[in-house]
Write an enzyme that holds these catalytic residues in place. Structure first.
Site, PDB file in Angstrom:
ATOM      1  N   HIS A  55      -6.654  -9.631   4.235  1.00  0.00           N
ATOM      2  CA  HIS A  55      -6.989  -8.277   3.820  1.00  0.00           C
ATOM      3  C   HIS A  55      -5.783  -7.351   3.928  1.00  0.00           C
ATOM      4  O   HIS A  55      -4.939  -7.511   4.806  1.00  0.00           O
ATOM      5  CB  HIS A  55      -8.120  -7.728   4.687  1.00  0.00           C
TER       6      HIS A  55
ATOM      7  N   ASP B 133      -2.282 -11.011   6.857  1.00  0.00           N
ATOM      8  CA  ASP B 133      -3.727 -11.172   6.855  1.00  0.00           C
ATOM      9  C   ASP B 133      -4.232 -11.301   5.415  1.00  0.00           C
ATOM     10  O   ASP B 133      -3.577 -10.851   4.472  1.00  0.00           O
ATOM     11  CB  ASP B 133      -4.343  -9.927   7.505  1.00  0.00           C
TER      12      ASP B 133
ATOM     13  N   HIS C  39      -7.236  -2.053  10.228  1.00  0.00           N
ATOM     14  CA  HIS C  39      -7.997  -1.223   9.289  1.00  0.00           C
ATOM     15  C   HIS C  39      -8.367   0.157   9.837  1.00  0.00           C
ATOM     16  O   HIS C  39      -8.673   1.060   9.048  1.00  0.00           O
ATOM     17  CB  HIS C  39      -9.287  -1.931   8.876  1.00  0.00           C
TER      18      HIS C  39
ATOM     19  N   ASP D 148     -20.132  -3.033  10.015  1.00  0.00           N
ATOM     20  CA  ASP D 148     -19.234  -3.986  10.674  1.00  0.00           C
ATOM     21  C   ASP D 148     -18.588  -3.429  11.940  1.00  0.00           C
ATOM     22  O   ASP D 148     -17.896  -4.154  12.650  1.00  0.00           O
ATOM     23  CB  ASP D 148     -18.149  -4.475   9.711  1.00  0.00           C
TER      24      ASP D 148
ATOM     25  N   ASP E 120      -7.486 -15.306   8.357  1.00  0.00           N
ATOM     26  CA  ASP E 120      -8.645 -15.395   7.471  1.00  0.00           C
ATOM     27  C   ASP E 120      -8.303 -15.875   6.071  1.00  0.00           C
ATOM     28  O   ASP E 120      -9.192 -16.018   5.228  1.00  0.00           O
ATOM     29  CB  ASP E 120      -9.409 -14.065   7.422  1.00  0.00           C
TER      30      ASP E 120
ATOM     31  N   GLY F 144     -13.847  -2.442   9.182  1.00  0.00           N
ATOM     32  CA  GLY F 144     -13.459  -3.847   9.165  1.00  0.00           C
ATOM     33  C   GLY F 144     -13.291  -4.468  10.531  1.00  0.00           C
ATOM     34  O   GLY F 144     -12.306  -5.172  10.761  1.00  0.00           O
TER      35      GLY F 144
ATOM     36  N   TYR G  45     -12.043 -16.084  10.874  1.00  0.00           N
ATOM     37  CA  TYR G  45     -13.463 -16.164  11.191  1.00  0.00           C
ATOM     38  C   TYR G  45     -13.981 -17.600  11.239  1.00  0.00           C
ATOM     39  O   TYR G  45     -15.181 -17.828  11.366  1.00  0.00           O
ATOM     40  CB  TYR G  45     -14.249 -15.283  10.208  1.00  0.00           C
TER      41      TYR G  45
END
Length: 370
Positions: A173, A171, A136, A94, A260, A144, A299
């Site tokens: 995540h 977020d 991240h 990624d 997200d 990430g 996304y």
């Protein structure tokens, strides 16, 4: 009537256009900016063009070995050596090495550092940098979609003026890179609400993670399960955030507002709308503390643009039409061409019992802060 506090909006035309090359969403950043522009919101903010961060600026957090590799990934190395170092630095999958990546990193960091400086110098009370929020990245690793951790660099800059900085991460995540950077200090408190379950990236963010040494209890994690709706998210924020504020007493706040967790995001996890982000950011803004707002994940480009535009309008106190104005990306908002993001009927797995247990654990930990 009191004059509204000025808000700084950080952007650079070339940077906006180029930045979409480095994240897995077609035209997302351009769509965010052009929708904000189409609603006329730029007229209500100070637009600020940031400079690129220097390598020395990036080195306030990142290792020089890592930065040198980003700057010259193919220099004086054979193919096997390059592949090994790519893996060591997390520059695969990624976060692949791409042409111009160091300049992108300097743009990302430069925007967030400039936003922090605007707050440090008292030029505004709130600064927005929607293209930042890459939480991240570690000192010597990308992860990430995050090559540099502009959140950490922004906090470091804010700490030049403010003794204590509160980091709020909304977020989907967990903000693991920021937590790792500050888990041993009591000068930065990290507060993250996120999805947490086995196998879900980045695999961290349990409510048992509370920091170390002087930083013990200054790491606050709120792990949620799939299907979290606006009422769940806002309720848990309203229960915990005031205690965080009271116990920590920050001089400045950096908030990462990843999108997200929205319904229809490809992550297929939470079931949020724009309303939860507006609710939380209004609460934070009303605290009257210098505030730096960053983007992050998100996304589904149209829903991310809808939500961050709605948040921007809320921050400046401007009501805007639910009908998307005609502009270059108008057709991306079909078939209804409206601003609100809707919820689905997906079940919220966060039961009242589960939420009560998480809140109790977090509040008990916060009580340990002197």
């Amino acid at each position: 009537m009191a004059k509204p506090e000025p808000i700084a909006y950080i952007w650079h035309k070339d940077y906006v256009n180029e930045s979409d090359r480095y994240i897995p969403t077609t035209n997302r950043n351009v769509m965010v900016h052009l929708l904000i522009e189409a609603y006329g919101l730029l007229d209500n903010m100070m637009t600020v063009t940031p400079k690129k961060a220097s390598i020395q600026d990036l080195a306030a957090f990142h290792s020089m070995d890592y930065l040198n590799f980003l700057s010259n990934p193919n220099s004086n190395r054979d193919e096997d050596s390059i592949n090994d170092e790519n893996d060591d630095y997390g520059l695969e999958y990624d976060c692949p090495i791409q042409d111009g990546i160091i300049e992108y990193c300097q743009r990302v960091a430069g925007g967030t550092i400039e936003a922090a400086r605007m707050l440090n110098n008292g030029f505004c009370k709130t600064a927005i940098h929607w293209l930042g929020g890459w939480h991240h990245a570690k000192r010597s690793n990308a992860a990430g979609f995050c090559y540099v951790n502009d959140c950490v660099l922004g906090i470091i800059e804010l700490r030049k003026k403010f003794e204590r900085v509160l980091y709020i991460d909304l977020d989907l995540h967990h903000g693991d890179g920021v937590q790792d950077a500050f888990c041993g200090t009591n000068k930065v408190l990290t507060f993250s609400i996120h999805k947490f379950e086995p196998g879900f990236f980045p695999g961290t963010g349990s409510d048992k993670e509370i920091g170390y040494g002087k930083g013990k209890y200054y790491t606050v994690n709120v792990p949620l399960l799939d299907g979290a709706r606006d009422d769940t998210f806002c309720d848990i924020f309203d229960k915990i955030a005031p205690t965080v504020l009271k116990k920590f007493k920050p001089g400045a706040i950096l908030c990462q507002l990843g999108a997200d967790g929205l319904n229809e995001d490809p992550m297929h996890s939470f079931n949020l709308t724009h309303k939860s982000q507006i609710h939380c950011i209004r609460k934070i803004q009303n605290w009257g503390i210098p505030l730096l707002i960053l983007g992050g994940g998100g996304y589904n480009p149209a829903n991310t643009a809808r939500t961050w535009t709605s948040v921007t309008a809320s921050l400046i106190g401007k009501e805007i039409s639910e009908d998307i104005p005609e502009h270059e990306y108008f057709l991306e908002y079909g078939p209804h061409y409206e601003l609100p993001v809707s919820q689905s009927l997906r079940k919220d797995l966060n039961t009242s019992k589960y939420i009560a247990e998480v809140v109790s654990t977090v509040e008990n930990n916060l009580e340990q802060i002197n």
